[in-house]
Structures are given as structure tokens and as C-alpha cells.
Write an enzyme that holds these catalytic residues in place. Structure first.
Site, PDB file in Angstrom:
ATOM      1  N   GLU A 234       0.809  -1.236   0.000  1.00  0.00           N
ATOM      2  CA  GLU A 234       0.000   0.000   0.000  1.00  0.00           C
ATOM      3  C   GLU A 234       0.837   1.280   0.000  1.00  0.00           C
ATOM      4  OE1 GLU A 234      -2.972  -0.723   3.101  1.00  0.00           O
ATOM      5  OE2 GLU A 234      -3.914  -2.278   1.884  1.00  0.00           O
TER       6      GLU A 234
ATOM      7  N   GLU B 193      -4.877  -8.775  -1.598  1.00  0.00           N
ATOM      8  CA  GLU B 193      -5.468  -8.689  -0.259  1.00  0.00           C
ATOM      9  C   GLU B 193      -6.867  -8.109  -0.368  1.00  0.00           C
ATOM     10  OE1 GLU B 193      -3.101  -6.591   2.894  1.00  0.00           O
ATOM     11  OE2 GLU B 193      -5.058  -5.826   3.506  1.00  0.00           O
TER      12      GLU B 193
END
Ligand SMILES: *[C@@H]1O[C@H](CO)[C@@H](O)[C@H](O)[C@H]1NC(C)=O
Ligand SMILES: *[C@@H]1O[C@H](CO)[C@@H](O)[C@H](O)[C@H]1NC(C)=O
Ligand SMILES: *[C@@H]1O[C@H](CO)[C@@H](O)[C@H](O)[C@H]1NC(C)=O
Ligand SMILES: *[C@@H]1O[C@H](CO)[C@@H](O)[C@H](O)[C@H]1NC(C)=O
Length: 399
Positions: free
Chosen positions: A202, A322
Site C-alpha cells: 500500500e 489482499e
């Protein structure tokens, strides 16, 4: 009921519809037979994947602390339910990674001594200090997953050596690969099989707590690719681990730039994350999960990722690296209950339609969205909704 997972999303989707419509009463056993007419897409033989995170028990959201001992560092790998739950898949994909990944130090070389776990730190990213993975824990992790037949992806720290820009969440400067290189070298020397190395968590686009510019990131990917080549010299091309990235939220210009600058055959898999239900404490979670129009909105994003990969990195494949539905550890009483299956099965089928070959569920264990309960390890309903012929899991047949 049991229905086999086959590589076709058409079948996955049919399973979902029939599973819902063919249950006359709770007590009956129902046999569902699916006759496939045509396949609209082929997925990886291991579409189903689950993550294990770094979150320690001090990770709390909305006053709940639902992680207990389910971190990569302290998960009880001797628990027989855990063993059976992974083993039941024969070859379950596992992705080791998550928010704290870019603060992980590997206890090799000069970090062998004083290798310590994460601590609460108000000035740290996500309010945690850096944490260290000891090589004895790494031995246990590899022993467990080798025994259970899992296919491992390991997410590397991509912030090492960078500095935070003043008054910004941007991290600048080149990646320091030293610790990762020593760790990979150690892993190869032990003969541990890592199917893929993932770079960063991220940090793409606007990032979550930290971000890195796409050109800089691409240059570091080239560096990592060279390291992988060097460390796995003498391996056949198909046995050399894949390089996955960026493991974050989709941002079209960032992803396109990263793929263009890194160039052909550097990135093998483009991983992105999906949390399309909103925050874990949102009281609309159940309504959203039961609303097909709401659930289908995310198809636009899957299509866009597929477009960017085809046009800017046709040598790579998109995966969901994810996805837990609701973010900030999932919805208590929602993500861990039967209703969540309507979201989960729909996503598995939808990503397949848009050319994604793997879907990593956050999490195998931990948070409210774990497939297994974080304290008892007993499977939550979603564990059984993966359309494989799984028998109920218990703690009896130990390894
Ligand atoms: C359903 O199947 C299980 C396992 O085969 C069996 O133990 C159980 O008695 C069956 N239940 C009913 C209501 O037929
Ligand atoms: C977590 O691990 C610690 C240390 O091993 C132990 O004392 C504690 O009971 C565990 N907590 C749970 C919920 O299993
Ligand atoms: C950073 O932010 C602070 C507080 O807003 C401000 O006083 C300072 O001038 C900023 N520094 C720079 C280099 O922009
Ligand atoms: C991104 O990083 C590269 C390499 O460090 C630099 O040349 C470029 O100016 C940066 N781009 C932006 C938009 O900051």
C-alpha cells in the site's frame, strides 16, 4: 453440501446460485450437481488464497482488538485446527504481508542480535515501531507451510533506506536492498521454497500511511529483480520466484507508470487490494453485502486493472493480493458470519471474470474477517464457502 472448485468462474458462479436456491431446510443434506456448458475464463489452479498479517495484539479498531496471537510472529503453528485447515486445501496459497510489512527487519547479518517484535509507538507508521523477524521463527514458518503444502508469497519491506519528505507522506530516495538481499540469500541457503516475493504494501498512488513515486518504485523493482536472478542462479526459469507488486490500491496513472518504467518481464504479477464494503464499523455493511447492485460496482475497477495490465504490462497477470471486504479489521458479527459469504463468493467469481487469477482473502486468521476464529481457530462460515469439497475441520487428526 460439496462442490468442487474448478478453474472456471462460470462454475464458481453457478455454485453460488445453486447453493443458495437448493437448501430446503437447515437439517437436510443437499447434493448439488453443476453441469457446465461453457467456460468464460480460466483462473490459476490456486485462485483461493489467504493472507497472514503482521498485526500484533495491540492493533485495535473502534475499541475492539481482534488480532490476538494471529501475527506472523506469534501465531501458534502447533495448533492442530490450523494445520488441518491449511492442509485441507492441499496447496493453499498464503500471502504473508500487511500494513506493518514496510517496517519489518529480517534478523540476519547485523540484525541477528536484538531482533525484537513490534511495539506501540505513537510516532511510528500505523503507530507501531519497526519489528524484527527472527530466523528461528522463519524456520518454524517454513516448516509449517512445507508440511501443509502451502504455496508461499512473502511481502518485502520496500521502505528500507528511504526518508520521509518534510510535511508529506511521501518517502524519497532509493530503496536499501541490503537486509532483503541477506534475507533472500539465507532463505535460498536453507532450501525454503518461496513461490513469489512481493515488493511493498500500500505504497502506490496516494498510499495509505506512506507513498513512493512510481518511477522511483520501478527503478527499485529492477534492482529487486536482479537480486532474485542472482540469488536463484542455477534455478530453472519456472522455479525462480515471481516478482509481485505493488500490493496496494489501484491508481491508474501510478500503475501504468510503474509498469512502463520497470519494463518487460520485471513484474510478473500486479497485485492490488480491495475493500469495497467500507469501514468495519459501518452499519450499512449487511445491506451492501446483500445488494447485488452495490457488489457489482467494483467490477469497474477489476476491468480497469485488467486494461492497464494488458496495455502497459502484458507480460504480467493481475491478482487480488489482499481483500477482506470491510477495512480496519473487518466488521464484527458481519465479516465473521454467514452473511459475508454473499460478498466473498461474488468477489471470487467477479475477479475471475476480469482475468484475475488469484484472490487473497484477508485473513486466514486475525481481525473480524479471518476465515478462522482468532482465539479458538474454529472455522468461520466463509472458510467453508470456498466451493471446495471440504469436510468440517476439527482438532482431532493432528499432524
Ligand atoms: C448429513 O451427512 C452427514 C455426513 O455424511 C451425516 O453424518 C448426517 O447424518 C447427514 N444428515 C442428514 C440429516 O441426513
Ligand atoms: C497469546 O500468547 C501469549 C504468550 O504465549 C499467551 O500468554 C496468551 O494466552 C495468548 N493469547 C491467546 C488469546 O491465545
Ligand atoms: C511544515 O508544516 C508546518 C506546520 O504546518 C509549517 O510551519 C512549516 O513551515 C512546514 N514546512 C515546510 C518546509 O513546508
Ligand atoms: C519521482 O522520482 C524520480 C526518481 O527519483 C524523480 O526523478 C522524479 O522527479 C520524481 N517524480 C515526481 C513527480 O516527484
Amino acid at each position: 453440501m460439496a462442490c468442487k472448485l474448478v478453474g472456471f468462474s462460470f462454475l464458481l458462479f453457478s455454485c453460488l446460485i445453486l447453493a443458495i436456491s437448493a437448501s430446503p431446510s437447515l437439517a437436510d443434506n443437499v447434493t448439488v450437481t453443476v453441469r457446465a456448458i461453457t467456460a468464460i475464463q480460466e483462473t490459476d489452479g490456486n485462485l483461493v488464497c489467504a493472507t497472514i498479517d503482521w498485526w500484533p495484539k495491540e492493533k485495535c479498531d473502534y475499541g475492539w482488538c481482534p488480532w490476538y496471537n494471529s501475527s506472523i510472529i506469534n501465531l501458534d503453528l502447533t495448533n492442530p485446527i490450523l494445520y488441518n485447515a491449511v492442509k485441507a486445501f492441499k496447496t493453499l496459497r498464503i500471502r504473508l504481508g500487511g500494513s506493518l510489512q514496510d517496517q519489518v527487519i529480517y534478523g540476519v547479518g547485523k540484525y541477528r542480535k536484538g531482533c525484537e517484535d513490534f511495539k506501540k509507538d505513537p510516532n511510528g507508521l500505523f503507530t507501531f515501531s519497526s519489528g524484527c523477524l527472527t530466523m528461528s521463527r522463519w524456520d518454524e514458518i517454513n516448516a509449517f507451510f512445507s508440511k501443509t503444502g502451502a504455496i508461499l508469497t512473502f511481502g518485502l519491506n520496500a521502505l528500507n533506506g528511504r526518508e520521509r519528505a518534510i510535511n508529506s507522506t511521501e518517502y524519497v530516495g532509493p530503496w536499501d536492498a541490503t537486509n532483503a538481499r541477506h534475507f533472500i540469500k539465507h532463505t535460498v541457503s536453507k532450501g525454503y521454497k518461496i513461490e513469489s516475493w512481493e515488493f511493498g504494501n500500500e505504497l502506490c498512488g496516494e498510499g495509505v500511511s506512506a507513498k513512493v513515486n512510481a518511477t522511483r518504485y520501478a527503478m527499485d523493482l529492477i534492482k529487486l529483480k536482479k537480486i532474485i536472478h542472482r540469488m536463484y542462479r542455477g534455478f530453472n526459469a519456472q522455479d525462480r520466484p515471481k516478482l509481485l507488486t505493488p500490493g496496494g490500491f489501484f491508481n491508474m496513472p501510478w500503475f501504468a507508470e510503474m509498469l512502463q518504467v520497470s519494463g518487460p518481464n520485471v513484474v510478473n504479477v500486479v497485485t492490488h487490494h480491495i475493500y469495497n464494503l467500507g469501514p468495519g464499523n459501518d452499519n450499512r455493511l449487511i445491506n451492501r453485502i446483500l445488494d447485488p447492485f452495490y457488489l457489482s460496482q467494483v467490477a469497474k475497477m477489476y476491468k480497469a486493472v485488467q486494461y492497464v495490465v494488458r496495455n502497459f504490462g502484458p507480460w504480467s497477470t493481475p491478482w487480488i493480493g489482499e481483500s477482506g471486504g470491510a477495512y480496519n479489521s473487518g466488521g464484527k458479527g458481519v465479516s465473521d458470519s454467514f452473511v459475508d459469504s454473499f460478498w466473498y463468493l461474488d468477489q471470487l467469481a467477479m475477479v475471475s471474470v476480469y482475468g484475475h487469477s488469484v484472490f487473497c482473502r484477508q485473513a486466514l486468521i486475525g481481525g473480524n474477517y479471518g476465515l478462522l476464529d482468532p482465539t479458538t481457530f474454529v472455522p468461520n462460515p466463509d472458510y467453508y464457502r470456498q466451493c471446495t469439497s471440504l469436510e468440517p475441520i476439527d482438532g482431532k487428526a493432528s499432524p
